[in-house]
Design a protein around this motif. Structure first.
Motif, PDB file in Angstrom:
ATOM      1  N   GLU A   1      -4.824  83.629   0.195  1.00  0.00           N
ATOM      2  CA  GLU A   1      -5.276  83.394   1.567  1.00  0.00           C
ATOM      3  C   GLU A   1      -5.106  81.938   1.995  1.00  0.00           C
ATOM      4  O   GLU A   1      -4.714  81.673   3.139  1.00  0.00           O
ATOM      5  CB  GLU A   1      -6.746  83.795   1.720  1.00  0.00           C
ATOM      6  CG  GLU A   1      -6.987  85.276   1.734  1.00  0.00           C
ATOM      7  CD  GLU A   1      -8.457  85.605   1.899  1.00  0.00           C
ATOM      8  OE1 GLU A   1      -9.186  84.833   2.567  1.00  0.00           O
ATOM      9  OE2 GLU A   1      -8.877  86.642   1.358  1.00  0.00           O
ATOM     10  N   ASP A   2      -5.420  80.997   1.099  1.00  0.00           N
ATOM     11  CA  ASP A   2      -5.319  79.579   1.454  1.00  0.00           C
ATOM     12  C   ASP A   2      -3.867  79.183   1.751  1.00  0.00           C
ATOM     13  O   ASP A   2      -3.606  78.352   2.612  1.00  0.00           O
ATOM     14  CB  ASP A   2      -5.883  78.692   0.346  1.00  0.00           C
ATOM     15  CG  ASP A   2      -7.395  78.808   0.217  1.00  0.00           C
ATOM     16  OD1 ASP A   2      -8.034  79.330   1.156  1.00  0.00           O
ATOM     17  OD2 ASP A   2      -7.925  78.372  -0.827  1.00  0.00           O
TER      18      ASP A   2
ATOM     19  N   VAL B   1      -1.496  81.243   2.951  1.00  0.00           N
ATOM     20  CA  VAL B   1      -1.171  81.844   4.253  1.00  0.00           C
ATOM     21  C   VAL B   1      -1.803  81.019   5.373  1.00  0.00           C
ATOM     22  O   VAL B   1      -1.153  80.719   6.385  1.00  0.00           O
ATOM     23  CB  VAL B   1      -1.610  83.315   4.315  1.00  0.00           C
ATOM     24  CG1 VAL B   1      -1.408  83.903   5.706  1.00  0.00           C
ATOM     25  CG2 VAL B   1      -0.843  84.136   3.276  1.00  0.00           C
ATOM     26  N   ALA B   2      -3.052  80.629   5.197  1.00  0.00           N
ATOM     27  CA  ALA B   2      -3.738  79.827   6.216  1.00  0.00           C
ATOM     28  C   ALA B   2      -3.026  78.494   6.434  1.00  0.00           C
ATOM     29  O   ALA B   2      -2.865  78.045   7.579  1.00  0.00           O
ATOM     30  CB  ALA B   2      -5.191  79.593   5.817  1.00  0.00           C
TER      31      ALA B   2
ATOM     32  N   ASP C   1       0.135  79.145   8.340  1.00  0.00           N
ATOM     33  CA  ASP C   1      -0.184  79.494   9.726  1.00  0.00           C
ATOM     34  C   ASP C   1      -0.681  78.293  10.520  1.00  0.00           C
ATOM     35  O   ASP C   1      -0.687  78.325  11.743  1.00  0.00           O
ATOM     36  CB  ASP C   1      -1.241  80.604   9.763  1.00  0.00           C
ATOM     37  CG  ASP C   1      -0.664  81.963   9.393  1.00  0.00           C
ATOM     38  OD1 ASP C   1       0.574  82.100   9.380  1.00  0.00           O
ATOM     39  OD2 ASP C   1      -1.465  82.881   9.111  1.00  0.00           O
ATOM     40  N   ASP C   2      -1.113  77.246   9.838  1.00  0.00           N
ATOM     41  CA  ASP C   2      -1.606  76.035  10.484  1.00  0.00           C
ATOM     42  C   ASP C   2      -0.427  75.092  10.764  1.00  0.00           C
ATOM     43  O   ASP C   2      -0.299  74.034  10.158  1.00  0.00           O
ATOM     44  CB  ASP C   2      -2.646  75.342   9.597  1.00  0.00           C
ATOM     45  CG  ASP C   2      -3.217  74.084  10.220  1.00  0.00           C
ATOM     46  OD1 ASP C   2      -3.171  73.935  11.460  1.00  0.00           O
ATOM     47  OD2 ASP C   2      -3.704  73.221   9.449  1.00  0.00           O
TER      48      ASP C   2
END
Length: 175
Positions: free
Chosen positions: A50-51, A53-54, A57-58
């Motif tokens: 998740e980190d 992907v985040a 995405d940032d």
């Protein structure tokens, strides 16, 4: 959004990072086998940490994404040391999948070794394995001076030797 700092020093740092990442992948493949490239390519964003992907995405925060990759490599190295095949396989899959997103999977083209480098590695493996067999024989006969001299000759050539209960493993230093 920030400028890229380019200098000979940053290139050296980038090479060291590449050696760490690709070295982990090589060691993981040696320990548990290679995950097929098709399987790596089929991994979706939902399967990635998740980190990571985040971060991506940032606004493509590559620095934060690389931090996640480095954390996963650390976990993978710990799994290798613990001889935890399942955790090593999981780490290899995650690291390669994240690197694939960045176009840097060391086992995918254009990074995968060419036939020439594969042959060079095979030749080096044969030579080093022969020295390690001589070293094992010296150790078995308690000829510690010869065993140390053989290990030192490999080290002088840039070959790191790691002893384990299953025998000695080797890799080129920095990998």
């Amino acid at each position: 959004r920030s400028t890229v700092a380019y200098s000979p020093e940053t290139l050296t740092e980038a090479a060291a990072v590449w050696e760490r990442l690709s070295g982990f992948v090589e060691r993981a493949v040696s320990a548990v086998g290679e995950i097929p490239e098709a399987e790596i390519a089929s991994i979706t964003a939902a399967d990635l940490p998740e980190d990571f992907v985040a971060a991506m995405d940032d606004d493509l925060n590559v620095s934060a994404a690389l931090a996640v990759i480095h954390e996963t490599v650390t976990a993978g190295n710990n799994a290798l040391s613990a001889r935890d095949d399942l955790a090593t396989t999981t780490a290899q899959r995650e690291v390669r999948a994240m690197l694939d997103v960045l176009g840097l999977d060391p086992l995918a083209e254009p990074w995968r070794g060419t036939a020439a480098t594969d042959k060079t590695h095979d030749a080096l493996d044969a030579l080093v394995t022969n020295v390690l067999e001589d070293r094992a024989a010296a150790r078995a006969s308690k000829d510690w001076a010869r065993a140390d001299a053989l290990r030192d000759s490999l080290q002088a050539a840039g070959i790191a030797v790691e002893d384990s209960a299953e025998g000695a493993n080797w890799h080129v230093e920095g990998r």
